[in-house]
Design an enzyme around this catalytic site. Sequence first.
Site, PDB file in Angstrom:
ATOM      1  N   ARG A 194       0.798  -1.245   0.000  1.00  0.00           N
ATOM      2  CA  ARG A 194       0.000   0.000   0.000  1.00  0.00           C
ATOM      3  C   ARG A 194       0.823   1.283   0.000  1.00  0.00           C
ATOM      4  NH1 ARG A 194      -2.524  -0.755   5.978  1.00  0.00           N
ATOM      5  NH2 ARG A 194      -0.632  -1.694   6.795  1.00  0.00           N
ATOM      6  N   ASP A 199       0.948 -25.170   3.004  1.00  0.00           N
ATOM      7  CA  ASP A 199       1.354 -25.570   4.339  1.00  0.00           C
ATOM      8  C   ASP A 199       2.837 -25.866   4.175  1.00  0.00           C
ATOM      9  OD1 ASP A 199       2.051 -26.939   6.658  1.00  0.00           O
ATOM     10  OD2 ASP A 199      -0.045 -27.435   7.013  1.00  0.00           O
ATOM     11  N   HIS A 200       3.668 -24.913   4.565  1.00  0.00           N
ATOM     12  CA  HIS A 200       5.084 -25.037   4.183  1.00  0.00           C
ATOM     13  C   HIS A 200       5.747 -26.268   4.818  1.00  0.00           C
ATOM     14  CE1 HIS A 200       5.605 -22.729   7.921  1.00  0.00           C
ATOM     15  NE2 HIS A 200       6.750 -23.356   8.012  1.00  0.00           N
ATOM     16  N   ASP A 233      -2.735 -22.195  14.991  1.00  0.00           N
ATOM     17  CA  ASP A 233      -1.450 -21.811  14.389  1.00  0.00           C
ATOM     18  C   ASP A 233      -0.667 -23.028  13.893  1.00  0.00           C
ATOM     19  OD1 ASP A 233       0.493 -19.878  13.673  1.00  0.00           O
ATOM     20  OD2 ASP A 233       1.695 -20.429  15.421  1.00  0.00           O
ATOM     21  N   HIS A 254      -0.207 -27.874  10.269  1.00  0.00           N
ATOM     22  CA  HIS A 254       1.046 -28.638  10.148  1.00  0.00           C
ATOM     23  C   HIS A 254       0.924 -30.037  10.752  1.00  0.00           C
ATOM     24  CE1 HIS A 254       2.592 -24.854   9.026  1.00  0.00           C
ATOM     25  NE2 HIS A 254       2.919 -24.398  10.214  1.00  0.00           N
TER      26      HIS A 254
HETATM   27  N1  LIG Z   1       6.339 -14.111   8.184  1.00  0.00           N
HETATM   28  C1  LIG Z   1       6.462 -15.405   8.072  1.00  0.00           C
HETATM   29  O1  LIG Z   1       7.547 -16.002   8.207  1.00  0.00           O
HETATM   30  C2  LIG Z   1       5.260 -16.248   7.752  1.00  0.00           C
HETATM   31  C3  LIG Z   1       5.402 -17.649   7.782  1.00  0.00           C
HETATM   32  C4  LIG Z   1       4.297 -18.434   7.441  1.00  0.00           C
HETATM   33  C5  LIG Z   1       3.104 -17.826   7.101  1.00  0.00           C
HETATM   34  N2  LIG Z   1       2.991 -16.462   7.096  1.00  0.00           N
HETATM   35  C6  LIG Z   1       1.709 -15.879   6.680  1.00  0.00           C
HETATM   36  O2  LIG Z   1       1.975 -15.005   5.587  1.00  0.00           O
HETATM   37  C7  LIG Z   1       1.103 -13.894   5.610  1.00  0.00           C
HETATM   38  C8  LIG Z   1       1.908 -12.612   5.607  1.00  0.00           C
HETATM   39  O3  LIG Z   1       2.693 -12.562   6.779  1.00  0.00           O
HETATM   40  P1  LIG Z   1       3.802 -11.447   7.012  1.00  0.00           P
HETATM   41  O4  LIG Z   1       4.495 -11.833   8.269  1.00  0.00           O
HETATM   42  O5  LIG Z   1       4.629 -11.226   5.812  1.00  0.00           O
HETATM   43  O6  LIG Z   1       2.867 -10.147   7.286  1.00  0.00           O
HETATM   44  P2  LIG Z   1       3.315  -8.646   7.387  1.00  0.00           P
HETATM   45  O7  LIG Z   1       4.767  -8.514   7.627  1.00  0.00           O
HETATM   46  O8  LIG Z   1       2.372  -7.990   8.349  1.00  0.00           O
HETATM   47  O9  LIG Z   1       3.015  -8.061   5.920  1.00  0.00           O
HETATM   48  C9  LIG Z   1       1.729  -7.783   5.453  1.00  0.00           C
HETATM   49  C10 LIG Z   1       1.810  -7.141   4.087  1.00  0.00           C
HETATM   50  O10 LIG Z   1       0.494  -6.748   3.688  1.00  0.00           O
HETATM   51  C11 LIG Z   1       0.479  -5.357   3.382  1.00  0.00           C
HETATM   52  N3  LIG Z   1      -0.789  -4.766   3.776  1.00  0.00           N
HETATM   53  C12 LIG Z   1      -1.398  -4.867   4.976  1.00  0.00           C
HETATM   54  N4  LIG Z   1      -2.584  -4.208   4.941  1.00  0.00           N
HETATM   55  C13 LIG Z   1      -2.710  -3.713   3.695  1.00  0.00           C
HETATM   56  C14 LIG Z   1      -3.715  -2.963   3.031  1.00  0.00           C
HETATM   57  N5  LIG Z   1      -4.845  -2.601   3.647  1.00  0.00           N
HETATM   58  N6  LIG Z   1      -3.522  -2.654   1.744  1.00  0.00           N
HETATM   59  C15 LIG Z   1      -2.392  -3.006   1.090  1.00  0.00           C
HETATM   60  N7  LIG Z   1      -1.386  -3.709   1.672  1.00  0.00           N
HETATM   61  C16 LIG Z   1      -1.557  -4.055   2.960  1.00  0.00           C
HETATM   62  C17 LIG Z   1       1.606  -4.784   4.197  1.00  0.00           C
HETATM   63  O11 LIG Z   1       1.972  -3.558   3.639  1.00  0.00           O
HETATM   64  P3  LIG Z   1       2.573  -2.371   4.582  1.00  0.00           P
HETATM   65  O12 LIG Z   1       4.045  -2.570   4.579  1.00  0.00           O
HETATM   66  O13 LIG Z   1       2.172  -1.150   3.886  1.00  0.00           O
HETATM   67  O14 LIG Z   1       1.945  -2.514   5.947  1.00  0.00           O
HETATM   68  C18 LIG Z   1       2.658  -5.865   4.026  1.00  0.00           C
HETATM   69  O15 LIG Z   1       3.251  -5.768   2.747  1.00  0.00           O
HETATM   70  C19 LIG Z   1       0.221 -14.089   6.836  1.00  0.00           C
HETATM   71  O16 LIG Z   1      -0.969 -14.734   6.429  1.00  0.00           O
HETATM   72  C20 LIG Z   1       1.028 -15.023   7.721  1.00  0.00           C
HETATM   73  O17 LIG Z   1       0.197 -15.793   8.570  1.00  0.00           O
HETATM   74  C21 LIG Z   1       4.054 -15.681   7.418  1.00  0.00           C
END
Ligand SMILES: NC(=O)c1ccc[n+]([C@@H]2O[C@H](COP(=O)([O-])OP(=O)(O)OC[C@H]3O[C@@H](n4cnc5c(N)ncnc54)[C@H](OP(=O)(O)O)[C@@H]3O)[C@@H](O)[C@H]2O)c1
Length: 502
Positions: free
Chosen positions: A46, A184-185, A242, A247
């Site tokens: 965004r 599901d990694h 979670d 998993h």
């Molecule tokens: N992180 C991990 O290692 C991991 C592992 C397994 C699964 N997951 C899953 O992967 C998904 C993402 O996780 P994450 O940790 O990467 O999340 P995150 O760091 O919070 O990133 C969310 C992303 O979405 C964008 N976003 C949020 N609200 C928005 C809006 N209204 N409009 C446009 N863009 C928006 C954010 O942009 P901004 O930068 O502008 O906020 C950011 O790019 C989740 O479902 C999580 O459960 C993550």
Amino acid sequence: MTEHHCIFAIFGATGDLTNRKLLPALYYLEQERQLKEDFRIVCIARKDKTHEQYRKEATESIRRFSRIKVQGEVLKKLASRIYYQKVEFSDLEDYNRLKKFVEKISGQSCVNCERIFYLAVPASFFSMIVDNLRTVKLAERDHKKQAYNRIMFEKPFGSDLKSAKELNNSVTKVFDEEQIYRIDHYMAKELVQNLLVLRFANSIFEPLWNKEYIDHIQITVAETLGVEARANYYEKAGAIRDVMQNHMMQLLSLVGMEAPKSMDADDVKDKKVKVLKSLPKLTEKNIKKVSVIGQYGNGAIGNDKVAAYNKEKGVDKNSKAETYVALKLEINNKMWKGVPFYLRTGKRLKDRSTEIIIVYHKVPFKLFSKSDPEKNMMIIRVQPYEGITLQFNAKVPGKKVIIDNVNMDFCHECKFGPNSPEAYERLLYDVMIGDQTLFTRWDEVENAWKIFDVLINAHKNSKPSKYESGSWGPKQADKLIEKDGREWVHPQRPSYADQLGK
Ligand SMILES: NC(=O)c1ccc[n+]([C@@H]2O[C@H](COP(=O)([O-])OP(=O)(O)OC[C@H]3O[C@@H](n4cnc5c(N)ncnc54)[C@H](OP(=O)(O)O)[C@@H]3O)[C@@H](O)[C@H]2O)c1
């Protein structure tokens, strides 16, 4: 299967997952020459950014997080494929602009242009993004060009059966099941994929893989980390949603399934779903008797003191979120009748480890009067010491027959080297070639939620039992297994751990 993919659109391109996993995985695929010439990556979030600004940030992330040595020329090539597009997820006008942009950059070079949409965003945005893609007709199947779009979802897919169904209904208005890739990694971890080879490519194991030889099975997913910066999500999710619903159910169904008739994605999934359907009908009353929830208190991980869950940033001090859950399940079929599967997962436990432990029956007669042989065990170490240990009994040298148990270790990294593909490298490659084997089919999700809805509701008003950080969980979980005359097998460092420097 077709390989004419040309647009890979990542929603959530400034997020943690994209930076730490997806961009490095794309770099790996570039270095391995797996990306077609006309492949373009559209990174969506965004904030206002130019393509150049985003490319600079993306290359920094790749240099920081890449598992393999980064080569300047390869990185430059990957960066030249990357574009940035600002989209506020709720703003339809932004999707119209995105559509025009995608058409512009894919127009000239793609003959049969496919689009892959990766939703690396909090699950609360899944429906909204899919609905908006539909409204602006960005994800439609182009029958003329035979283009075949795909969509990838991070877990969790829904937060209960009802929300999962609603999400699925909205997704299937745009995509057919064979276009939907639910991640599901865990499924892409080497030792998880190895499970089916271990079972079905070895005539010494599979004949013993049933109730006649196996006493019980334990599956442990233990973390030393606490909630970290994820309180917002975790307060609503807890350990059941979670880890256990996804998993651990994947591990359970791979361990419990019968041999598929082929390794085709649907044949394997049919057998996995059969396991979930064979779990006995659980009610809130009877599931409570076979489950324990816990929450970590103060304690120490190694030498570091750590605070209780309810003192973590962003957590309600009266929080009832479970950071630990133990559950006993039985698969009600000819193969497993009477063999309990004990599952447990938790945060702030003593060690980080994911293991599947097959505990065999004791020998049926006592031949060695002075010594009582232990039950044989097979330990499948999914992480961090990937490998397999077979534990059996041997005679201690000397005149008397004294029996001790000994280990035979297979160390995956010692044999195959340290550079196994990362889960996301494999998953991105598979979606590009249209292989759904490692992804979760809708009926797997649905049947898992049927069980975990009951478990979640059963504990809705329960206060989780406290356990000390750095322990193996609440005492009640020990009692759960001890009342069956068994005990948890806690993870141990294998003989090859020092060799790996872990
Ligand atoms: N992180 C991990 O290692 C991991 C592992 C397994 C699964 N997951 C899953 O992967 C998904 C993402 O996780 P994450 O940790 O990467 O999340 P995150 O760091 O919070 O990133 C969310 C992303 O979405 C964008 N976003 C949020 N609200 C928005 C809006 N209204 N409009 C446009 N863009 C928006 C954010 O942009 P901004 O930068 O502008 O906020 C950011 O790019 C989740 O479902 C999580 O459960 C993550």
